[in-house]
Each structure stands twice: as structure tokens, then as C-alpha cells.
Design an enzyme around this catalytic site. Structure first.
Site, short mmCIF file in Angstrom:
data_model
loop_
_atom_site.label_atom_id
_atom_site.label_comp_id
_atom_site.label_asym_id
_atom_site.label_seq_id
_atom_site.Cartn_x
_atom_site.Cartn_y
_atom_site.Cartn_z
N THR A 155 0.87 -1.20 0.00
CA THR A 155 0.00 0.00 0.00
C THR A 155 0.90 1.24 0.00
OG1 THR A 155 -0.22 -0.12 2.41
CG2 THR A 155 -1.99 -1.10 1.09
N LYS B 242 4.52 -7.00 3.77
CA LYS B 242 4.18 -5.62 3.46
C LYS B 242 4.01 -4.89 4.79
CE LYS B 242 1.07 -3.48 3.31
NZ LYS B 242 0.08 -2.51 3.79
N THR C 37 -0.86 -1.88 6.74
CA THR C 37 -0.93 -2.91 7.78
C THR C 37 0.27 -3.81 7.57
OG1 THR C 37 -3.33 -2.92 7.75
CG2 THR C 37 -2.27 -4.90 8.55
N GLU D 187 6.97 4.88 6.97
CA GLU D 187 6.50 6.16 6.43
C GLU D 187 7.36 7.32 6.91
OE1 GLU D 187 1.82 5.15 5.71
OE2 GLU D 187 2.39 6.06 7.60
N ASN E 227 0.40 11.23 6.64
CA ASN E 227 -0.79 10.83 7.40
C ASN E 227 -1.79 11.94 7.65
OD1 ASN E 227 -0.55 7.90 8.06
ND2 ASN E 227 1.49 8.61 8.67
#
Lengths: 397, 397
Positions: free
Chosen positions: A153, A177, A188, A270, A392
């Protein structure tokens, strides 16, 4: 950081991926692991009390099938979480349709989902993609890479780790992932580990628990716990090797694969600029070391200091002080790299430039000695950058 | 947000501030509260096990003096934390010198420090500024403002709250600094509350504990706990009113002052753009409500969603799920403003634009119903912005 070594495909598995149209980006979003014969399976799931439909269904199916899995069907782009009865029905429908095509039992199909929370799963798109998904399945490294790519993702790169056993007679190979411990909106942690040794589910389960304790359970990007987290270990037995005959080698390989995937997840976190190897020494026991590691690695002030490569040990010391462990401040020592920066909770003269250099690199080492016992823990974490906040905050519904 | 109302100076106190040269900026950094007669005192301190020297000394002095305080001496710019025996000695020296000038006992001088951790306190600069500090002391609102200003660090504005009692016959007035629950590098929460009612320390202590539970203990900016946090309540008795005679009015005024200062602290939080009024309803008890509020208000994913005014209730739901409370997902309801966005942990159609507007304002309301009991908690928190990361990463030693 690993992930660049040779890839060994455990015998008895095929892989596949297609674009089902779930991701708005048009990237591949439906992936398959197909076992030639039902594989022996063990899984660990999220400890979050809010769980996604595929976690509920997968847990029940493993019980019903007594740890046998014929196929793993993963979609990315939609977490199928907080979707109620409809979400469970959609998940079961996908398993049922897959099982019909494979002439297997529905409980032998293991489902996974990752992506946006709270939106209905577009099960029609998935169901109508099952045939091409099954037809495309193959054993090549390209097939495996296709799978690893389709489950991503917010990840920026696929995550694969592979270790041969007995000079290549068998292998342990994992695909993951994850770009944060959890991102219920967009990501996730999902991990699939395959081997062609033969072992009953209980034996796999014990090995998986041990390996996860020192890998996936000892990392943190942002301190959140996913509603979808899943680690699945499948053993096809196609190598003819019994796990019991290669126990030590297998356990070492499994740990190595789990640690490599953990490192790949944290370094692809991230907004992450600096990966931090946090070592807690002289703890009374492992759980207390973990509690201290989590207090440090979830402190915004510590993580932002790391982002600035600032050797601000006071923030780490303050996090230890509020971790809930009955520490004696006079026994706490903090090291940045090999330099002691604080002894007995008191400032100590140190080379600030060298400490800054240690923290400015892609990887740095922090050690905290608690003076309470002999337990130690290696924990992997990362900094908190403005990029993380942007990723985010700027995602707006 | 309050803080702009009229200010009442409780009788029996004087205030003062000077520039001692601790702050590099050259701003005022040494502040004084002087009681005409030893005031009755109660204090609450940080729960962090790593505590700064003034917290250790202040706690011991209050015990020794049996809750009597003649003067409060606060420096900003240096936390005097992780400074070992030298730090304790420096703190005691300042108290001793002040007590000599005032012909008081050293244990009647209450010390506070806030600022950089791990650097030796420049006690020489402070000692040589004590005389002008005492000489400048006065009872005007300007004097009080000078005090409120000199204790700041990363705060962008002074924080004062004031409530009259018995039509102005007495008052409760508080001054605070804090731009995060803790910033051991640059900031800390320090609160001084003054009243001219008369009360023994034990009575003050009980009132202070109650008021703090619903104010300073129910806020979070970044989830860290300071090494220096201090809330001090001083009662001069100069109004002639006994606390017992105005018990209810006093308690209400004290709570109001504490809540106003809490709001001023959160709204001046580092990088804060949106203040969030988080209400936890239907908890079994207060401590469980607090645990859920803290899980939500320290989640990076939740805080960054708030920064983007993103009505991403899935992240809040996931935080509730990992809070450690044995919730039943089927009983969880989440509201943004007055809109239910999730019922029984299942998505519910809602007006996303209205939810976005609620979150985009300077203040927004989030309610989480746990379906476990009748306890409720109002908690005050804020978003996490790129500005927060910049403030805390770009400060480099």
C-alpha cells in the site's frame, strides 16, 4: 539491511497477482499463494480487539481445517475492517468462490486484506478476478515478485527474504508488506513465510512464536497496533525434509527471514530517515526490556530528536523514567554508538560531533543499561519526520 | 479558551522578574513569588522517576517546613535535571542565599527550574540576581505579568487565570508555563496557584488533588511526562476568609483556574493547530476512561489525521482496540461533533463535509462511547503537525 540476496522458491508453492481494480492507482491489488497440496500452517494475528473480517475468518478457518491451507488470497486497497456482517460475508464469499475453483474446502482458503478501513469490500471485483488470478500462478521468481508487489500500500518497495536449508535442498522464504506497525487507513503489516520442509501445525506454531518474539514483536514505527496484522507460516513438505531433522537450521533460517523482513519494514517506514537499533541491557527480564524499549521508541520527543540527529539523551532518560519500570536513576547508563553520554542518570562529557554523526547515518545504535538484571533486548525503531506527518495528515477523505 | 478575563491579585503576595542571563535570547529568566508571611502550601510533582534537582529539593523542603512557603524562585532556560549532586547543591545554594536575604528559613524557599536538561545550572548568575529580584517585587498586575512571562520557554504566550471569591473579598489566581506535557529539552509544565483564603496544607492538598484530576491530569500534547512538572498552591490567608467557610466556592474557583490554565497550555502546544475536546462516555470507571483517552490522544495516526482535519474514525477505533480495556467492539460508538460516524464498530453513513468542518476549526469535539458503564471523562488534547516535528527536530545541540 537485507532483502537483496538470492531468492529461493520453496517447492510446492505457486504465486500470482492481478489488478482487480480496488486500488485507485490502477496498480496490482489481488495476490495469490497456491499450495500444490494443502500446506501445514501456523499464524499469529493482531492483538488489537478491533479486528478486520479476514482476521476473524482466517482464524476460524485455520481451526476448522486443523491448520491446512491450500491457498492464500490477499487484496490490497481495502482493509475490510469495521464493515460488520457484510464484511464477514464478503470475505467468506471470496474464500468459497476460490475453493470451488480449486475443488478444495472453503476453510482451506486463507484470506487477507489491507487498505482503507470502514469502506465495503468490493467483493464483486475480487470474485470476477479469481479465475485469471489462478490461471496466472507460477513458480518463478517473477511470480513471487508479482505477489510481493501486489500486497503493498504505502510501502515504497516489496519486501522479500530467503534462506536456503541443507545447501538448497529446502528453503525458508518470506514476503511482507508494512510501512508502519499499523496504518488502518492505508497500510498494515502482513507477512507470509513459506517453506518446503514438512511439519505439523503445532511444530510450526512454536517455531513461529519464537522467531516473531525477536523480530516482528520487537519493532515499532509509530506505536500503533493494526486491526489486520497477520503473520502466516506455510510448510508444503515438498522437499521431503522433516522439520525435526533440521530443527536448529530451520529455526535459525526462520529467525533470519523474520528479522530481515522486520528490518525491511522499519527502513521503509513512512517518512523514516534514520533506523535506530535500540538495545536495552541489564533488564530484569525480557518483558521489562520491551516495556522500556516501547516507552523510548514511542516518545515523540525522542523520535523527533532522532529526526534531527540530535544527541539529546535527556529525552531518552525521561522516557525511561516514565516507562513504569521501578528503575533506580543512579543505575541508568545511556550510550549513543559506543559513547557513554549519561552515567547514573547524570550528564557526562562526550564528543557531541561523534554522537551527531552516529545519529545522522541511515542506521544508528542506542544502548540503555537499566542496572536491574541480565536480560537484554534488541529492538528496531525509527525517527519521526515531517514527511510522516504529511503522509498521514494530507490523506483526506 | 480563557485567559483574557480580569486578573485579581490575591492579597499577601508580591511578584518580580529579572534577566539573569540564563536564556541565550536575553529574555527575562528569573522569577519570584514572595509571600508577606509564610504561606500555607500544597504541591503535586511529576510521576517521572527521573526528577530534576528542584523537584527533589522542593519536595523535601515542603516536608521540613510543614507546608510553609515564603518565596518561590523560578528560573527558565535550564532544567537543572540529570545534573547529579552538583545540581542539588546549586539548587540548595540558591534557596539558602534567598533565605538569608529574606531572613527566613531555607526550607521556606521553594525552587523551580525549566529548560535544557543535563547542563550545569549557572547558579552564580542566579545568586547575583537575587537582590534586584527581591527589590523589584510588587503587587501590581504588571508584576504578575512579569512573573508569568519570565517562566516561559517555547511557550508563545503567558498563561494566567483568575477567579474572584465572595465578590472580590478573596481570589484564586494561577500562572502556568508549558507548551507540551513535557519537553525536557526546552519546556516543562510549571503551575503556581495563589489564594488569599486561609487553609492548612492538608486541606489545600485535598482540594488541589481533586482540581488537578479534572484539569492537568486530563490533558495531553505529546504523551511524555516531564522530569520537572510541578503544581504549587499557596494560600496567604490575607483575606481573612477561612477555606472551610467558602469550601464549595473555593473548589469551583480552583477547578476553573486549573481548567483555564490547562486549556491555555494545550492551545499553546508546540505546533498545535487544532485543540480536540475528547469525551469518553460509558466507561466502567474513570481510570479506564483515562486509559482510552490516552491511547487515542497519543496515537500518531489519530493526531496526524486531526492535523489534516480528516474524519478518519478508523484510526480512533483502532486505538480504542489496543488501549488494553476489554471492550466489546459491538458496543463502541464514535461521534465527530454531534454526528455518529461508527456504531457497534461498524461504519455508518455520515456527512463527511460536516465532519471535516468540525475538525478544521480551532476546537473540535470527539466522543467515544464504550458501552461498559456510566463513568465519563472530558480530556483535552491536540493534533500533531509538521511544525511540532520541526520545533523538536531542528533544535540541535
Amino acid at each position: 539491511m537485507t532483502g537483496s540476496g538470492p531468492i529461493f522458491i520453496p517447492k510446492g508453492f505457486k504465486f500470482s497477482a492481478v489488478t482487480a481494480g480496488i486500488k485507485v492507482s490502477g496498480k496490482p491489488d489481488l495476490a495469490l499463494i497456491l499450495a500444490d497440496q494443502p500446506a501445514s500452517a501456523a499464524a499469529l494475528f493482531t492483538k488489537n480487539l478491533i479486528v478486520a473480517a479476514p482476521v476473524e475468518v482466517g482464524r476460524a478457518s485455520l481451526k476448522q481445517s486443523r491448520g491446512r491451507v491450500r491457498a492464500v488470497v490477499v487484496n490490497s486497497g481495502n482493509a475490510n475492517c469495521a464493515t460488520g456482517r457484510q464484511g464477514i460475508a464478503a470475505c467468506k464469499e471470496i474464500c468459497r468462490r476460490t475453493s470451488v475453483l480449486l475443488q478444495a474446502s472453503a476453510s482451506e482458503i486463507f484470506p487477507s486484506s489491507t487498505g482503507i478501513i470502514g469502506l465495503p469490500l468490493p467483493s464483486g471485483k475480487i470474485v470476477s478476478s479469481l479465475k485469471p488470478l489462478l490461471q496466472n500462478a507460477g513458480t518463478s521468481i517473477e511470480n513471487l515478485r508479482g505477489f510481493a508487489n501486489a500486497i503493498l500500500t504505502t510501502d515504497t518497495r516489496p519486501k522479500i527474504a530467503s534462506v536456503p536449508l541443507r545447501n538448497g535442498k529446502a528453503a525458508v522464504t518470506g514476503v511482507a508488506k508494512g510501512s508502519g506497525m499499523i496504518h488502518p487507513q492505508l497500510a498494515t503489516m502482513l507477512v507470509y513465510i513459506l517453506t518446503d520442509v514438512a511439519a505439523p501445525p503445532a511444530q510450526l506454531r512454536a517455531a513461529l512464536r519464537n522467531a516473531c518474539a525477536d523480530s516482528f514483536n520487537a519493532i515499532s514505527i509509530d506505536g500503533d497496533t493494526s486491526t489486520n496484522d497477520t503473520v502466516l507460516l506455510l510448510a508444503s513438505g515438498a522437499s521431503g525434509l522433516q522439520l525435526g531433522a533440521v530443527q536448529r537450521e530451520f529455526e535459525r533460517a526462520l529467525l533470519e527471514v523474520c528479522q530481515s523482513l522486520s528490518e525491511q519494514i522499519v527502513s521503509d517506514g513512512e517518512g523514516v530517515q534514520h533506523v535506530v537499533r535500540l538495545r536495552i541491557e541489564q533488564a530484569k527480564d525480557r518483558s521489562e526490556a520491551l516495556q522500556v524499549a516501547r516507552a523510548i521508541s514511542t516518545s515523540l520527543l525522542v523520535k523527533t530528536a532522532w529526526a534531527g540527529a540530535d544527541p539529546n539523551w535527556g529525552r531518552m532518560l525521561a522516557a525511561v523514567g516514565r516507562s513504569g519500570i521501578p528503575i533506580s536513576p543512579a543505575k541508568i547508563t545511556v550510550l549513543i554508538g559506543d559513547q557513554k553520554v549519561c552515567v547514573g542518570s547524570v550528564a557526562r562529557a562526550f564528543d557531541e560531533n561523534a554522537a551527531h554523526r552516529e545519529l545522522a547515518g541511515p542506521e544508528s545504535r542506542i544502548t540503555v543499561r537499566l542496572g536491574r538484571g541480565k536480560a537484554l533486548l534488541n529492538f528496531l525503531t525509527a525517527d519521526l519526520t515531517t514527511e510522516y506527518v504529511k503522509i498521514n495528515a494530507d490523506y483526506s477523505t
